[in-house]
Design a protein around this motif. Structure first.
Motif, mmCIF file in Angstrom:
data_model
loop_
_atom_site.group_PDB
_atom_site.id
_atom_site.type_symbol
_atom_site.label_atom_id
_atom_site.label_comp_id
_atom_site.label_asym_id
_atom_site.label_seq_id
_atom_site.Cartn_x
_atom_site.Cartn_y
_atom_site.Cartn_z
ATOM 1 N N THR A 168 0.823 -1.216 0.000
ATOM 2 C CA THR A 168 0.000 0.000 0.000
ATOM 3 C C THR A 168 0.860 1.270 0.000
ATOM 4 O O THR A 168 2.019 1.248 0.428
ATOM 5 N N ALA A 169 0.241 2.369 -0.422
ATOM 6 C CA ALA A 169 0.945 3.659 -0.427
ATOM 7 C C ALA A 169 1.305 4.045 1.006
ATOM 8 O O ALA A 169 2.386 4.603 1.257
ATOM 9 N N GLU A 170 0.427 3.735 1.953
ATOM 10 C CA GLU A 170 0.732 4.068 3.354
ATOM 11 C C GLU A 170 2.021 3.372 3.795
ATOM 12 O O GLU A 170 2.896 3.977 4.412
ATOM 13 N N PHE A 171 2.129 2.097 3.448
ATOM 14 C CA PHE A 171 3.318 1.328 3.843
ATOM 15 C C PHE A 171 4.591 1.922 3.220
ATOM 16 O O PHE A 171 5.582 2.161 3.909
ATOM 17 N N TYR A 172 4.557 2.190 1.915
ATOM 18 C CA TYR A 172 5.753 2.725 1.259
ATOM 19 C C TYR A 172 6.117 4.100 1.836
ATOM 20 O O TYR A 172 7.288 4.436 2.000
ATOM 21 N N GLY A 173 5.094 4.898 2.159
ATOM 22 C CA GLY A 173 5.329 6.227 2.750
ATOM 23 C C GLY A 173 6.008 6.093 4.105
ATOM 24 O O GLY A 173 6.956 6.829 4.420
ATOM 25 N N ASN A 174 5.568 5.141 4.906
ATOM 26 C CA ASN A 174 6.191 4.946 6.218
ATOM 27 C C ASN A 174 7.597 4.367 6.083
ATOM 28 O O ASN A 174 8.460 4.650 6.902
ATOM 29 N N CYS A 175 7.835 3.559 5.046
ATOM 30 C CA CYS A 175 9.202 3.075 4.791
ATOM 31 C C CYS A 175 10.102 4.267 4.478
ATOM 32 O O CYS A 175 11.230 4.361 4.969
ATOM 33 N N TYR A 176 9.592 5.193 3.660
ATOM 34 C CA TYR A 176 10.381 6.391 3.315
ATOM 35 C C TYR A 176 10.795 7.126 4.582
ATOM 36 O O TYR A 176 11.951 7.496 4.761
ATOM 37 N N LYS A 177 9.820 7.285 5.498
ATOM 38 C CA LYS A 177 10.108 8.004 6.754
ATOM 39 C C LYS A 177 11.109 7.250 7.624
ATOM 40 O O LYS A 177 11.888 7.860 8.345
ATOM 41 N N ALA A 178 11.060 5.940 7.577
ATOM 42 C CA ALA A 178 11.940 5.134 8.438
ATOM 43 C C ALA A 178 13.337 4.955 7.840
ATOM 44 O O ALA A 178 14.187 4.295 8.436
ATOM 45 N N LEU A 179 13.572 5.529 6.662
ATOM 46 C CA LEU A 179 14.892 5.396 6.033
ATOM 47 C C LEU A 179 15.746 6.635 6.298
ATOM 48 O O LEU A 179 15.231 7.763 6.300
ATOM 49 N N ARG A 203 0.908 -1.593 -9.998
ATOM 50 C CA ARG A 203 0.355 -0.808 -8.883
ATOM 51 C C ARG A 203 1.454 -0.480 -7.867
ATOM 52 O O ARG A 203 1.573 0.642 -7.395
ATOM 53 N N ALA A 204 2.275 -1.488 -7.544
ATOM 54 C CA ALA A 204 3.363 -1.256 -6.578
ATOM 55 C C ALA A 204 4.330 -0.201 -7.131
ATOM 56 O O ALA A 204 4.733 0.720 -6.416
ATOM 57 N N HIS A 205 4.678 -0.318 -8.403
ATOM 58 C CA HIS A 205 5.635 0.628 -8.998
ATOM 59 C C HIS A 205 5.094 2.056 -8.959
ATOM 60 O O HIS A 205 5.804 2.998 -8.613
ATOM 61 N N LYS A 206 3.807 2.205 -9.289
ATOM 62 C CA LYS A 206 3.187 3.537 -9.289
ATOM 63 C C LYS A 206 3.286 4.158 -7.895
ATOM 64 O O LYS A 206 3.671 5.314 -7.736
ATOM 65 N N ARG A 207 2.961 3.371 -6.900
ATOM 66 C CA ARG A 207 2.956 3.901 -5.529
ATOM 67 C C ARG A 207 4.361 4.273 -5.068
ATOM 68 O O ARG A 207 4.557 5.304 -4.435
ATOM 69 N N ILE A 208 5.329 3.437 -5.378
ATOM 70 C CA ILE A 208 6.701 3.709 -4.916
ATOM 71 C C ILE A 208 7.260 4.942 -5.646
ATOM 72 O O ILE A 208 7.908 5.800 -5.057
ATOM 73 N N LYS A 209 6.944 5.026 -6.939
ATOM 74 C CA LYS A 209 7.429 6.135 -7.773
ATOM 75 C C LYS A 209 6.907 7.488 -7.284
ATOM 76 O O LYS A 209 7.562 8.510 -7.432
ATOM 77 N N VAL A 275 8.189 -4.766 -20.603
ATOM 78 C CA VAL A 275 8.188 -4.433 -19.173
ATOM 79 C C VAL A 275 8.418 -2.929 -18.993
ATOM 80 O O VAL A 275 7.744 -2.271 -18.198
ATOM 81 N N LYS A 276 9.344 -2.387 -19.787
ATOM 82 C CA LYS A 276 9.600 -0.940 -19.725
ATOM 83 C C LYS A 276 8.320 -0.168 -19.997
ATOM 84 O O LYS A 276 8.002 0.814 -19.339
ATOM 85 N N GLU A 277 7.603 -0.619 -21.011
ATOM 86 C CA GLU A 277 6.350 0.051 -21.382
ATOM 87 C C GLU A 277 5.346 0.026 -20.240
ATOM 88 O O GLU A 277 4.724 1.024 -19.916
ATOM 89 N N MET A 278 5.211 -1.146 -19.626
ATOM 90 C CA MET A 278 4.287 -1.259 -18.486
ATOM 91 C C MET A 278 4.652 -0.277 -17.393
ATOM 92 O O MET A 278 3.808 0.368 -16.800
ATOM 93 N N LEU A 279 5.954 -0.181 -17.109
ATOM 94 C CA LEU A 279 6.403 0.685 -16.011
ATOM 95 C C LEU A 279 6.252 2.163 -16.375
ATOM 96 O O LEU A 279 5.865 2.981 -15.542
ATOM 97 N N ASN A 280 6.551 2.494 -17.651
ATOM 98 C CA ASN A 280 6.439 3.892 -18.058
ATOM 99 C C ASN A 280 5.004 4.376 -18.066
ATOM 100 O O ASN A 280 4.728 5.553 -17.873
ATOM 101 N N ASN A 281 4.086 3.439 -18.273
ATOM 102 C CA ASN A 281 2.680 3.851 -18.406
ATOM 103 C C ASN A 281 1.904 3.860 -17.093
ATOM 104 O O ASN A 281 0.709 4.064 -17.098
ATOM 105 N N VAL A 282 2.569 3.612 -15.969
ATOM 106 C CA VAL A 282 1.758 3.549 -14.736
ATOM 107 C C VAL A 282 1.287 4.944 -14.331
ATOM 108 O O VAL A 282 1.950 5.912 -14.578
#
Ligand code: SAM
Length: 282
Positions: A168-179, A203-209, A275-282
């Motif tokens: 989830t976006a919440e999880f990735y956001g809290n990881c950012y804070k804990a780094l 979905r994971a890539h979009k949220r992390i990006k 794969v590049k296309e999938m990631l670029n289009n998120v």
């Protein structure tokens, strides 16, 4: 009579391994845990009928989830690992004398006890004195922690059941804070090949990006995972995995690895066009 382990990789694709012995089966508080013995893949264990670790190909996953980050920043000292109850990720981390502290947050204590009994190959370093184990939900742990880590590794199950919150976006956001300012986040990033996995991956890539200034994806070939084509995420506040690769420094450590090397490090970030296309289009 022949005994086979069969996993649905999609509704219309099955993957099977001939089983010599069904060594363990139990429904824990969180998931169904099974351990099998096979000739081709050695001992392997599954959660809710999905492959987690086999003795034969675990080196690929564990090399790739650990060494890519450590070769980019060899000064990593404090590490948080989420999931990973089989211990393979911990085994690879403990090979670095420079790492001072490893916090392991695994939701299901039974995964650890079962792997300690049946999979010493991966679990052998869980007792290392630098490792502290917390049996709780990784989502809640990062929400509450006030510690700062140089590296967070998310070695989780797929995004349903107990693993859902770890995508989830919440999880990735809290990881950012804990780094720390040097911080790197590595996550198992699903597969680009079959639709269901590809959707989770996008979905994971979009949220992390949306959270990390540096956000890349790299690949490995893991024969027992759906399609065999598996991805990992590399996100960071500062370190670029290619520009900042410390090739000579890492090679001087003299770590013997069966899959990872610093040439492959550069190559694994070169992705196929689809794969590049999938990631670029998120
Ligand atoms: N290499 C494996 C794979 O991708 O197939 C994953 C290895 S490891 C066994 C995954 C672990 O994540 C499991 O032991 C599971 O109990 C743990 N896990 C799942 N959800 C979790 C959560 N929310 N917090 C902490 N650990 C979690």
């Amino acid at each position: 009579m022949e005994l086979w382990y069969t996993e649905n990789h999609t509704d219309e694709v099955k993957f099977s391994i001939k089983v010599e012995e069904h060594l363990y089966s139990n429904q824990s508080k969180f998931q169904k845990i099974d351990v099998f013995k096979s000739n081709e893949f050695g001992t392997f264990f599954t959660l809710d009928g999905l492959m987690m670790v086999t003795e034969k190909d675990e080196f690929i996953y564990h090399d790739m989830i650990v060494h890519t980050a450590l070769a980019t920043n060899p000064n990593i000292k404090k590490v948080l690992v989420i999931g990973a109850g089989d211990g393979g990720t911990i085994r690879e981390l403990t090979r670095y004398k420079t790492i001072e502290k490893i916090d392991l947050v695994e939701i299901d204590e039974e995964v650890v006890t079962v792997c300690q009994k049946f999979l010493p190959q991966t679990s052998e370093k869980l007792e290392d004195e630098r490792v502290s184990m917390y049996f709780e939900d990784g989502l809640k742990f990062v929400r509450m922690t006030e510690k700062k880590y140089d590296l967070i590794i998310v070695d989780s199950t797929d995004p349903f059941g107990p693993g859902e919150g770890l995508f989830t976006a919440e999880f990735y956001g809290n990881c950012y804070k804990a780094l720390s300012g040097e911080g790197i986040l590595i996550n198992q990033h699903e597969s680009p090949y079959y639709d269901e996995f590809a959707n989770n991956m996008k979905r994971a890539h979009k949220r992390i990006k949306e959270i990390f200034p540096i956000c890349s994806v790299y690949q490995a070939h893991i024969p027992t995972y759906p399609s065999g084509h598996w991805l990992f995420g590399f996100a960071s506040k500062k370190h670029d995995p290619i520009k900042d690769l410390k090739k000579e420094e890492w090679n001087k450590l003299g770590l013997k690895t069966k899959y990872y090397n610093t040439d492959l490090h550069v190559g694994c970030f070169a992705l196929p066009n689809y794969v590049k296309e999938m990631l670029n289009n998120v």
